[in-house]
Design a protein around this motif. Structure first.
Motif, mmCIF file in Angstrom:
data_model
loop_
_atom_site.group_PDB
_atom_site.id
_atom_site.type_symbol
_atom_site.label_atom_id
_atom_site.label_comp_id
_atom_site.label_asym_id
_atom_site.label_seq_id
_atom_site.Cartn_x
_atom_site.Cartn_y
_atom_site.Cartn_z
ATOM 1 N N ASP A 4 0.816 -1.211 0.000
ATOM 2 C CA ASP A 4 0.000 0.000 0.000
ATOM 3 C C ASP A 4 0.848 1.258 0.000
ATOM 4 O O ASP A 4 0.414 2.316 -0.421
ATOM 5 C CB ASP A 4 -0.908 0.031 1.225
ATOM 6 N N TYR A 5 2.081 1.166 0.496
ATOM 7 C CA TYR A 5 2.943 2.341 0.601
ATOM 8 C C TYR A 5 3.839 2.525 -0.608
ATOM 9 O O TYR A 5 4.246 3.618 -0.911
ATOM 10 C CB TYR A 5 3.851 2.236 1.842
ATOM 11 N N MET A 6 4.186 1.455 -1.263
ATOM 12 C CA MET A 6 5.135 1.536 -2.369
ATOM 13 C C MET A 6 4.490 1.082 -3.673
ATOM 14 O O MET A 6 3.749 0.117 -3.698
ATOM 15 C CB MET A 6 6.356 0.647 -2.102
ATOM 16 N N ILE A 7 4.807 1.778 -4.736
ATOM 17 C CA ILE A 7 4.362 1.402 -6.063
ATOM 18 C C ILE A 7 5.614 1.067 -6.850
ATOM 19 O O ILE A 7 6.469 1.924 -7.054
ATOM 20 C CB ILE A 7 3.596 2.564 -6.735
ATOM 21 N N LYS A 8 5.753 -0.197 -7.244
ATOM 22 C CA LYS A 8 6.974 -0.653 -7.919
ATOM 23 C C LYS A 8 6.916 -0.266 -9.402
ATOM 24 O O LYS A 8 5.930 -0.485 -10.070
ATOM 25 C CB LYS A 8 7.082 -2.168 -7.775
ATOM 26 N N GLU A 9 8.002 0.315 -9.892
ATOM 27 C CA GLU A 9 8.064 0.725 -11.293
ATOM 28 C C GLU A 9 9.507 0.598 -11.771
ATOM 29 O O GLU A 9 10.385 1.315 -11.298
ATOM 30 C CB GLU A 9 7.584 2.169 -11.424
ATOM 31 N N VAL A 10 9.762 -0.336 -12.680
ATOM 32 C CA VAL A 10 11.075 -0.567 -13.264
ATOM 33 C C VAL A 10 12.162 -0.609 -12.182
ATOM 34 O O VAL A 10 13.138 0.115 -12.226
ATOM 35 C CB VAL A 10 11.412 0.481 -14.350
ATOM 36 N N SER A 11 11.972 -1.422 -11.194
ATOM 37 C CA SER A 11 12.922 -1.670 -10.117
ATOM 38 C C SER A 11 13.127 -0.509 -9.148
ATOM 39 O O SER A 11 13.822 -0.667 -8.178
ATOM 40 C CB SER A 11 14.293 -2.091 -10.671
ATOM 41 N N VAL A 12 12.562 0.633 -9.405
ATOM 42 C CA VAL A 12 12.699 1.763 -8.482
ATOM 43 C C VAL A 12 11.315 2.065 -7.916
ATOM 44 O O VAL A 12 10.399 2.409 -8.643
ATOM 45 C CB VAL A 12 13.264 3.020 -9.181
ATOM 46 N N PRO A 13 11.136 1.912 -6.597
ATOM 47 C CA PRO A 13 9.830 2.168 -5.996
ATOM 48 C C PRO A 13 9.490 3.652 -5.971
ATOM 49 O O PRO A 13 10.369 4.497 -6.003
ATOM 50 C CB PRO A 13 9.967 1.622 -4.578
ATOM 51 N N ARG A 14 8.211 3.933 -5.927
ATOM 52 C CA ARG A 14 7.728 5.297 -5.733
ATOM 53 C C ARG A 14 6.924 5.306 -4.448
ATOM 54 O O ARG A 14 6.336 4.313 -4.074
ATOM 55 C CB ARG A 14 6.813 5.736 -6.874
ATOM 56 N N VAL A 15 6.874 6.420 -3.806
ATOM 57 C CA VAL A 15 6.117 6.570 -2.570
ATOM 58 C C VAL A 15 4.768 7.189 -2.889
ATOM 59 O O VAL A 15 4.692 8.172 -3.623
ATOM 60 C CB VAL A 15 6.890 7.462 -1.577
ATOM 61 N N VAL A 27 14.080 5.446 5.559
ATOM 62 C CA VAL A 27 15.310 6.239 5.427
ATOM 63 C C VAL A 27 16.438 5.550 6.191
ATOM 64 O O VAL A 27 17.553 5.393 5.691
ATOM 65 C CB VAL A 27 15.106 7.681 5.940
ATOM 66 N N LYS A 28 16.129 5.097 7.405
ATOM 67 C CA LYS A 28 17.119 4.411 8.234
ATOM 68 C C LYS A 28 17.507 3.061 7.659
ATOM 69 O O LYS A 28 18.645 2.623 7.810
ATOM 70 C CB LYS A 28 16.576 4.244 9.642
ATOM 71 N N ALA A 29 16.561 2.385 6.990
ATOM 72 C CA ALA A 29 16.809 1.043 6.478
ATOM 73 C C ALA A 29 17.516 1.025 5.123
ATOM 74 O O ALA A 29 18.120 0.017 4.763
ATOM 75 C CB ALA A 29 15.491 0.278 6.357
ATOM 76 N N GLY A 40 7.164 13.430 9.508
ATOM 77 C CA GLY A 40 5.798 13.855 9.242
ATOM 78 C C GLY A 40 5.491 14.220 7.802
ATOM 79 O O GLY A 40 4.361 14.564 7.484
ATOM 80 N N LYS A 41 6.489 14.165 6.921
ATOM 81 C CA LYS A 41 6.271 14.495 5.511
ATOM 82 C C LYS A 41 6.621 13.280 4.647
ATOM 83 O O LYS A 41 7.497 12.501 5.008
ATOM 84 C CB LYS A 41 7.141 15.679 5.095
ATOM 85 N N PRO A 42 5.969 13.131 3.486
ATOM 86 C CA PRO A 42 6.293 12.005 2.614
ATOM 87 C C PRO A 42 7.760 12.025 2.181
ATOM 88 O O PRO A 42 8.324 13.088 1.929
ATOM 89 C CB PRO A 42 5.378 12.203 1.401
ATOM 90 N N VAL A 43 8.352 10.850 2.124
ATOM 91 C CA VAL A 43 9.751 10.736 1.710
ATOM 92 C C VAL A 43 9.870 10.803 0.197
ATOM 93 O O VAL A 43 8.888 10.654 -0.528
ATOM 94 C CB VAL A 43 10.381 9.422 2.224
ATOM 95 N N THR A 44 11.076 11.032 -0.281
ATOM 96 C CA THR A 44 11.359 10.997 -1.706
ATOM 97 C C THR A 44 12.476 9.980 -1.941
ATOM 98 O O THR A 44 13.317 9.748 -1.071
ATOM 99 C CB THR A 44 11.809 12.371 -2.245
ATOM 100 N N ILE A 45 12.468 9.385 -3.119
ATOM 101 C CA ILE A 45 13.475 8.388 -3.471
ATOM 102 C C ILE A 45 14.269 8.887 -4.665
ATOM 103 O O ILE A 45 13.700 9.249 -5.691
ATOM 104 C CB ILE A 45 12.822 7.035 -3.800
ATOM 105 N N ASN A 46 15.573 8.918 -4.523
ATOM 106 C CA ASN A 46 16.466 9.305 -5.606
ATOM 107 C C ASN A 46 16.632 8.093 -6.526
ATOM 108 O O ASN A 46 17.280 7.125 -6.148
ATOM 109 C CB ASN A 46 17.812 9.734 -5.041
ATOM 110 N N GLN A 51 18.715 1.144 -5.581
ATOM 111 C CA GLN A 51 19.087 -0.139 -6.171
ATOM 112 C C GLN A 51 17.890 -1.088 -6.238
ATOM 113 O O GLN A 51 18.053 -2.276 -6.487
ATOM 114 C CB GLN A 51 20.227 -0.774 -5.374
ATOM 115 N N GLY A 52 16.699 -0.568 -5.977
ATOM 116 C CA GLY A 52 15.487 -1.357 -6.119
ATOM 117 C C GLY A 52 15.307 -2.451 -5.089
ATOM 118 O O GLY A 52 14.729 -3.482 -5.387
#
Length: 64
Positions: A4-15, A27-29, A40-46, A51-52
């Motif tokens: 429910d939190y992650m949407i997988k797209e070409v090996s790189v998840p989106r939030v 972030v810690k993991a 308290g704010k949505p994270v972003t993924i570079n 590395q998916g």
């Protein structure tokens, strides 16, 4: 993170910002430092640094 939190797209998840509560457990993991955020704010993924390994990060959310 559950599916429910992650949407997988070409090996790189989106939030999904409507579901991310900004707990920063992912972030810690993330061993690559690809996830950034503020409490308290949505994270972003570079996508360049990511590395998916969303399956490894899923344990960060399901452990609690």
């Amino acid at each position: 993170m559950t599916r429910d939190y992650m949407i997988k797209e070409v090996s790189v998840p989106r939030v999904d910002p409507s579901k991310c509560v900004g707990c920063l457990l992912c972030v810690k993991a993330c061993p690559y430092g690809a996830i950034k955020g503020e409490p308290g704010k949505p994270v972003t993924i570079n996508p360049v640094a990511c590395q998916g390994c969303v399956h490894a990060l899923a344990s960060a959310h399901t452990a609690h």
